[in-house]
Scaffold this active site. Structure first.
Site, PDB file in Angstrom:
ATOM      1  N   MET A 268     -29.780  21.078 -27.400  1.00  0.00           N
ATOM      2  CA  MET A 268     -29.265  19.721 -27.255  1.00  0.00           C
ATOM      3  C   MET A 268     -28.079  19.532 -28.175  1.00  0.00           C
ATOM      4  O   MET A 268     -28.127  19.880 -29.354  1.00  0.00           O
ATOM      5  CB  MET A 268     -30.367  18.710 -27.570  1.00  0.00           C
ATOM      6  CG  MET A 268     -29.941  17.256 -27.422  1.00  0.00           C
ATOM      7  SD  MET A 268     -29.484  16.834 -25.701  1.00  0.00           S
ATOM      8  CE  MET A 268     -28.289  15.533 -25.991  1.00  0.00           C
ATOM      9  N   GLU A 301     -23.236  24.155 -26.104  1.00  0.00           N
ATOM     10  CA  GLU A 301     -23.477  22.970 -26.944  1.00  0.00           C
ATOM     11  C   GLU A 301     -22.226  22.624 -27.742  1.00  0.00           C
ATOM     12  O   GLU A 301     -21.891  21.455 -27.911  1.00  0.00           O
ATOM     13  CB  GLU A 301     -24.661  23.203 -27.890  1.00  0.00           C
ATOM     14  CG  GLU A 301     -25.969  23.594 -27.206  1.00  0.00           C
ATOM     15  CD  GLU A 301     -26.352  22.707 -26.043  1.00  0.00           C
ATOM     16  OE1 GLU A 301     -26.063  21.499 -26.102  1.00  0.00           O
ATOM     17  OE2 GLU A 301     -26.923  23.220 -25.060  1.00  0.00           O
TER      18      GLU A 301
HETATM   19 ZN   LIG Z   1     -25.359  20.617 -21.926  1.00  0.00          ZN
END
Ligand SMILES: [Zn+2]
Length: 836
Positions: A268, A301
């Protein structure tokens, strides 16, 4: 009302309030006391409202106080929303809320994990798309971007982290610290993050033109020996160097990256504090393809720090744009910055092939999907959004050129920094820098479902090509056609090897595209449209080309091998190529495959085909198993090749029983017996009913770690005994019972391959319980139960049909999962019926 949030109501809220800043204070000092289910939370929000009334989103345990400018107000809290009434009109006010939030065991919100090795407690948060509200009251929508100040209270010896650097730390007594972090730039709620626990930490510095940036990698203390920080920093620094030039200055102050336990996803993109699944801490030797995949994720990311974090989609309908962009950049940077030559090849064999499957299902949707509410948003974290979208974006880059593409990105970041934007804004920037009209491209690629099929048709006489046409036709679920900037390759047999004669760039913008350059050339043995995989299409092989590939595919260059194998497996799924022909081709060519990414996908496809398509073909399963054993025994000792084929053999022995315990005894010379490999053997033995309680418990005693416990659960319930299966079923369906990671393991054991007869009896229960399951469990747990328990036996198709007919009013998300599983069961039925 309730937990779902619609596009309309959030858009109205964004227009009605202006929020300046939000302070959030979270106190986890008691997290180590597992009898404490909640922790105190306090927030104060400085805002201006044009109306007297709005609401805050919150899914905490309790709200104890709501104050507006210091005045206590009645608490109106329904478990999802806190009503705010009587706000002063058009003037700044401060709303304060005190509450208590729950620790999570499903990976949503504030996850709490206890390490079995040392009993230490680890916390981290995970929010996208809308779980910040599980931790603190907020305006949970991407286009409200307060400047957040986080405060975290926790044990003084812990790492206490948030998106921004720490600016003050105060000792509270009793070995508790209170930390305040620097205010964030404007930030959407889903991108905020807290991490707390005795994490192991390795520091470094990235020297950027704008000054030094603090870097760190963290993981649980018990995993510290396995954290290869040097390689992780190498990729981090290479990516930041590249992006700082390509996109502009990095603005988030520091860059911490944390491997966290029991994570529901790959990673994330919280700015300054990225979280990753712990499976990226390799406890045993990893293949080059696994290293490359990890690099892809790290760089995916990182590119979100600009695309997604600095400029955020206004609403979830543009989720695809940030994710496709990051997918493209992950592969591009892995190759161009981090030096992974096979990055695109692995994309072809892995994520792209899953996108093709998803795009053939009745549930597929245009890349730009209509997302009326949060429920719909949650459903769209799928292969269309990520991988088909990335393929379309790759086409766009080919179309406008990399320079113009990056220039357009820079313009978009400059124009919308710290704000929100839409696809229209992105295309506008790109149109300016490329001077091309992109609207028709966008309409054709982004607004339609499905994908085209390309077929090469050759006319010739006297062994000479008179005409070569690439035909473009509609594929499954297709409602449009698209332009394709790609290649077509012609191949000949030279000295007994299938070799490239010529490759031509083609722009396919009509249903018949002539390749004029080849007229007059000799006929070719194989003609492969899209052989370098520049577009997203289904290639239908002509019979001669297919024959040539089945016999000679391993002669080709790696990327062409990957696209060829993808076409062949699509033929298997269509029932036009016999499973045995495909598996036998893998038996011939697989052992020659030196790219671990291609080999992993081949082995996966064979296992899938043997389990689902020809479960009764014991001869074929035996042939496969024996090939795996032979290759493993003949491979150089200690090599990756030995390890990959040994693992394939251990799994193959489940479908064609064979005692694999000799591997535990070290009889594959040079093969490093890691804990992960040992567990794979135990799982295979267990599925063959060759593992006693004592043996499995002994294996656990030798590796009583988080992953050891998960592996033990899997093995325990993989044993083909009805009493164990029943117990596994009950455990899995207990509300608030298992964590996400343990549930995965229980379901894998319960539904181990080759045991459909034993688990057939659960099919009726499964459909009877489906709606309760969806209602009673958090969505991440419910999804696992719905997907993991779906009957594998094609005889249960009518049960699925009946459920769908009788439950038209069930939630869209649940129905979608069932429709997709039913589709795969139909594929299996079709393939089985097609076998000769
Ligand atoms: Zn992504």
């Amino acid at each position: 009302m309730g937990a779902n949030l619609t596009r309309e109501e959030t858009a109205a809220r964004a227009r009605a309030i202006r929020i300046e800043k939000q302070r959030v204070s979270v106190d986890v000092r008691d997290a180590t006391d597992l009898s404490q289910p909640t922790y105190p939370v306090n927030t104060s929000i400085t805002l201006t409202s044009s109306g007297p009334q709005t609401w805050l989103d919150y899914q905490g345990d309790a709200v104890t106080a709501v104050l507006v400018d210091g005045d206590p107000r009645p608490v109106e809290f329904d478990g999802a929303r806190i009503q705010l009434r009587g706000l002063p009109l058009d003037q700044v006010c401060v709303v304060e809320v005190q509450g208590a939030s729950r620790y999570s065991r499903s990976g949503e919100g504030m996850h709490r994990f206890q390490d079995p090795v040392d009993a230490q407690i680890y916390l981290y948060t995970q929010y996208e798309p809308a779980d910040a509200r599980r931790v603190f009251p907020c305006f949970e929508q991407p286009d409200i971007k307060p400047q957040f100040t986080f405060e975290l209270t926790g044990p003084e010896q812990w790492q206490l982290l948030s998106n921004q650097p720490e600016i003050s730390r105060e000792a509270m007594g009793n070995e508790v610290d209170h930390v305040i972090f620097a205010p964030t730039p404007p930030l959407s709620t889903y991108l905020t993050c807290l991490v707390a626990g005795p994490y192991h930490r390795v520091d470094d510095v990235w020297v950027s033109p704008g000054g030094d940036v603090e870097l760190a990698w963290l993981c649980r203390a018990s995993l510290a020996p396995h954290l290869d920080a040097e390689e992780l920093f190498r990729i981090t620094t290479a990516g930041l160097d590249y992006l700082n030039v390509a996109f502009g200055e990095y603005v988030w102050g520091k860059y911490h990256q944390v491997m966290v336990p029991e994570y529901n996803l790959g990673a994330m993109e919280n700015p300054g504090l990225v979280t990753y699944t712990e499976s990226y801490v390799f406890r045993s030797p990893a293949t080059p393809a696994q290293y490359q995949q990890r690099s892809n994720t790290i760089l995916h990311e990182m590119s979100h720090m600009w695309f997604g974090d600095l400029v955020t989609p206004r609403w979830w309908s543009d989720l695809w744009l940030k994710e496709s962009f990051a997918e493209f950049m992950g592969a591009h940077l892995s190759k161009e910055a981090a030096g992974f030559e096979d990055a695109w090849l692995n994309f072809t064999g892995g994520r792209k092939s899953r996108a093709h499957v998803a795009d053939s299902m009745p549930t597929t949707h245009p890349i730009v999907a209509d997302i009326p509410d949060l429920e719909a948003a949650k459903n769209n974290f799928d292969a269309i959004t990520y991988s088909k979208g990335a393929s379309a974006l790759t086409q766009l880059v080919h179309y406008v050129g990399l320079e113009a593409f990056f220039a357009g990105c820079r313009l978009y970041f400059e124009r919308h920094a710290f704000g929100n934007a839409t696809l229209t804004d992105f295309l506008a920037a790109l149109t300016e820098t490329s001077k091309m009209d992109l609207q028709s491209w966008a309409d054709a690629w982004l607004q339609t479902r499905g994908h085209d099929e390309l077929t090469a048709e050759v006319q010739g006489s006297d062994a000479v090509i008179e005409r070569l046409v690439i035909r473009r036709g509609p594929g499954e679920m297709d409602d449009g056609t698209r332009p394709h900037a790609t290649t077509v390759g012609l191949y000949d047999m030279v000295d007994g090897r299938l070799s490239l004669r010529d490759r031509h760039n083609v722009l396919i913008s009509s249903d018949d595209t002539e390749v004029a350059a080849v007229v007059g050339q000799p006929l070719a043995v194989a003609i492969l449209p899209n052989d370098t995989d520049q577009s997203f299409v289904r290639v239908r092989l002509d019979p001669a080309t297919r024959r040539a590939l089945l016999e000679n595919v391993s002669d080709l260059e790696p990327l062409v091998r990957a696209t060829s194998w993808a076409s062949l497996f699509s033929d298997v799924r269509d029932g036009t190529l016999m499973v045995a022909e495909y598996v036998d081709a893998v038996i011939v060519h697989g052992p020659r495959e030196d790219r671990t990414g291609i080999l992993t996908s081949l082995i996966g496809h064979v296992e899938d085909a043997l389990q689902r398509f020809v479960p009764d073909d014991r001869d074929l399963a035996t042939r496969w198993r024996d090939t795996c054993r032979t290759v493993a025994l003949g491979a150089p000792t200690g090599s990756m090749r030995q390890l990959q084929w040994a693992k394939a053999f251990i799994r193959a022995a489940v479908l064609a029983p064979s005692d694999v315990s000799w591997i535990l005894d070290g009889e594959l010379a040079g093969l490093e017996m890691t804990d992960d490999l040992r567990w794979l053997v135990w799982q295979s033995l267990a599925a063959q009913d060759l593992a006693s309680d004592e043996a499995l418990d002994g294996a656990l005693a030798a590796d009583d770690t988080a992953s050891g416990r998960v592996a033990h659960l899997h093995a325990w319930y993989a044993r083909p005994r009805l009493d164990l299966k029943q117990e596994a079923w009950n455990r899995a369906h207990t509300v608030d019972g298992e964590t996400n990671a343990h549930l995965d393991a229980i379901l894998q054991g319960l539904f181990a391959p080759g045991q459909t007869v034993l688990t057939d009896g659960f099919a009726t229960h499964y459909f009877a319980a489906l709606r309760d399951v969806w209602q009673d469990h958090p969505v991440e747990i419910a999804r696992r139960l719905v997907l993991g328990g779906f009957p594998a036996n094609v005889t249960h198709l009518p049960l699925a049909e009946t459920w769908l007919q009788e439950n038209t009013d069930a939630s869209t998300a649940l129905r979608r999962l069932v429709v997709e599983r039913r589709f795969e069961l139909e594929v299996a039925a079709r393939v089985r019926a097609a076998q000769l």
